[in-house]
Design a protein around this motif. Structure first.
Motif, PDB file in Angstrom:
ATOM      1  N   LEU A 155      19.353  38.048  50.479  1.00  0.00           N
ATOM      2  CA  LEU A 155      18.427  39.329  50.491  1.00  0.00           C
ATOM      3  C   LEU A 155      17.836  39.910  51.124  1.00  0.00           C
ATOM      4  O   LEU A 155      17.212  38.955  52.120  1.00  0.00           O
ATOM      5  N   LYS A 156      17.550  40.942  51.516  1.00  0.00           N
ATOM      6  CA  LYS A 156      16.778  41.399  52.574  1.00  0.00           C
ATOM      7  C   LYS A 156      15.300  41.169  52.466  1.00  0.00           C
ATOM      8  O   LYS A 156      14.900  41.079  50.932  1.00  0.00           O
ATOM      9  N   LYS A 157      14.533  40.685  53.310  1.00  0.00           N
ATOM     10  CA  LYS A 157      13.244  40.174  53.106  1.00  0.00           C
ATOM     11  C   LYS A 157      12.127  41.408  52.404  1.00  0.00           C
ATOM     12  O   LYS A 157      11.286  41.354  51.744  1.00  0.00           O
ATOM     13  N   SER A 158      12.841  42.632  52.816  1.00  0.00           N
ATOM     14  CA  SER A 158      11.708  43.658  52.247  1.00  0.00           C
ATOM     15  C   SER A 158      11.920  43.818  50.769  1.00  0.00           C
ATOM     16  O   SER A 158      11.098  44.237  50.135  1.00  0.00           O
ATOM     17  N   ILE A 159      13.039  43.318  50.227  1.00  0.00           N
ATOM     18  CA  ILE A 159      13.267  43.751  48.732  1.00  0.00           C
ATOM     19  C   ILE A 159      12.662  42.450  48.170  1.00  0.00           C
ATOM     20  O   ILE A 159      12.256  42.818  46.962  1.00  0.00           O
ATOM     21  N   ILE A 160      12.492  41.404  48.901  1.00  0.00           N
ATOM     22  CA  ILE A 160      11.860  40.240  48.104  1.00  0.00           C
ATOM     23  C   ILE A 160      10.325  40.410  48.042  1.00  0.00           C
ATOM     24  O   ILE A 160       9.586  40.375  47.219  1.00  0.00           O
ATOM     25  N   SER A 161       9.787  41.113  49.193  1.00  0.00           N
ATOM     26  CA  SER A 161       8.351  41.557  49.257  1.00  0.00           C
ATOM     27  C   SER A 161       8.189  42.564  48.244  1.00  0.00           C
ATOM     28  O   SER A 161       6.977  42.661  47.616  1.00  0.00           O
ATOM     29  N   LYS A 162       9.016  43.257  47.789  1.00  0.00           N
ATOM     30  CA  LYS A 162       8.889  44.292  46.873  1.00  0.00           C
ATOM     31  C   LYS A 162       8.783  43.641  45.434  1.00  0.00           C
ATOM     32  O   LYS A 162       7.950  44.075  44.412  1.00  0.00           O
ATOM     33  N   TYR A 163       9.453  42.701  45.228  1.00  0.00           N
ATOM     34  CA  TYR A 163       9.949  42.386  43.492  1.00  0.00           C
ATOM     35  C   TYR A 163       9.398  41.149  43.479  1.00  0.00           C
ATOM     36  O   TYR A 163       9.425  40.196  42.388  1.00  0.00           O
ATOM     37  N   GLY A 164       8.989  40.256  44.469  1.00  0.00           N
ATOM     38  CA  GLY A 164       8.238  38.903  44.297  1.00  0.00           C
ATOM     39  C   GLY A 164       9.087  37.692  44.485  1.00  0.00           C
ATOM     40  O   GLY A 164      10.399  37.592  44.660  1.00  0.00           O
TER      41      GLY A 164
END
Length: 248
Positions: A155-164
């Motif tokens: 996963l993109k790190k940006s999406i993990i930052s968004k959804y936890g």
């Protein structure tokens, strides 16, 4: 495009070197390798330390279990893409990360990719036990028990930052909750690569036969938590898994 690979471990001296070598031998050059050890006491730490000049980040300290350790790794990661390499597993071949990056570069709109994997026996023979073919992503398939193989998900790190991060309320199957949150609740854009990414050894946290009922109980709670028909979905999930085992 930097890829952060996280390996978490606790007392895995018999397999940790293979996992590390598998990451270090990848053909893709821009890899950040992070190892989070739970303060192992069996010699695992000494093996990891022998690779310290090749590992970007190494932490060894007590934790609250595998998912807590993964969360620590994610917080430390600086890559554009984040993936896992469990301490019992290894990449299927040297080009896995290159294929993953190529897909992200081909379609910049995707949030993540996943592929296929195999399970092998936990011995020197490495007999093929189970074949996990992901198949094309369709959110509706989750209602009938489908999920991608967790260690193949990048996963993109940006999406993990968004959804936890991983939910520590679940000790054995938090990866199921993580995937449901991303793929079902938030319906992120995933891309399937019809290639083997990982070779997994039977006997890990979620494949240990002694804990099968604990996994079933957590899965039930997780699917119910996300509003799915939990009993039905868990039954169908296990039916799918049964069909993936190789007859010998």
């Amino acid at each position: 495009m930097k890829v952060s690979i996280i390996t978490v471990c606790y007392n895995r001296k018999t397999t940790i070197a293979q996992a590390i070598d598998s990451v270090l031998n990848q053909s893709y050059p821009n890899v950040e390798y992070i190892i989070i050890d739970g303060n192992s006491t069996d010699g695992t730490q000494e093996i990891i330390e022998s690779y310290q000049d090749k590992v970007n980040i190494y932490v060894s300290e007590p934790d609250q279990g595998m998912y807590d350790a993964i969360n620590k790794g994610i917080k430390l990661a600086t890559g554009d893409i984040i993936g896992l390499m469990h301490s019992d597993d290894e990449f299927y071949d040297k080009s896995a990360i290159s294929k993953i990056v190529a897909r992200f570069k081909f379609d910049s709109s995707i949030d993540g990719v996943y592929g296929d994997g195999i399970y092998v026996s936990n011995d020197s023979k490495e007999k093929l036990i189970r074949n996990r073919i992901g198949g094309a992503f369709d959110r509706e398939k989750i209602n009938i028990g489908w999920l991608p193989l967790h260690p193949t998900v990048y996963l993109k790190k940006s999406i993990i930052s968004k959804y936890g991060l991983y939910n520590l309320d679940f000790k054995i199957a938090s990866d199921t909750e993580f995937l449901l949150r991303y793929l079902y609740q938030h319906n992120i854009k995933m891309s399937y690569i019809n290639q083997y990414f990982v070779k997994m050894r039977m006997g890990g946290l979620s494949t240990n036969s002694k804990r099968v009922f604990e996994v079933l109980q957590e899965d039930y709670k997780i699917y119910k938590f996300h509003g799915l028909k939990a009993f039905q979905v868990v039954f169908l999930k296990k039916a799918i898994a049964f069909k993936q085992y190789i007859a010998h």
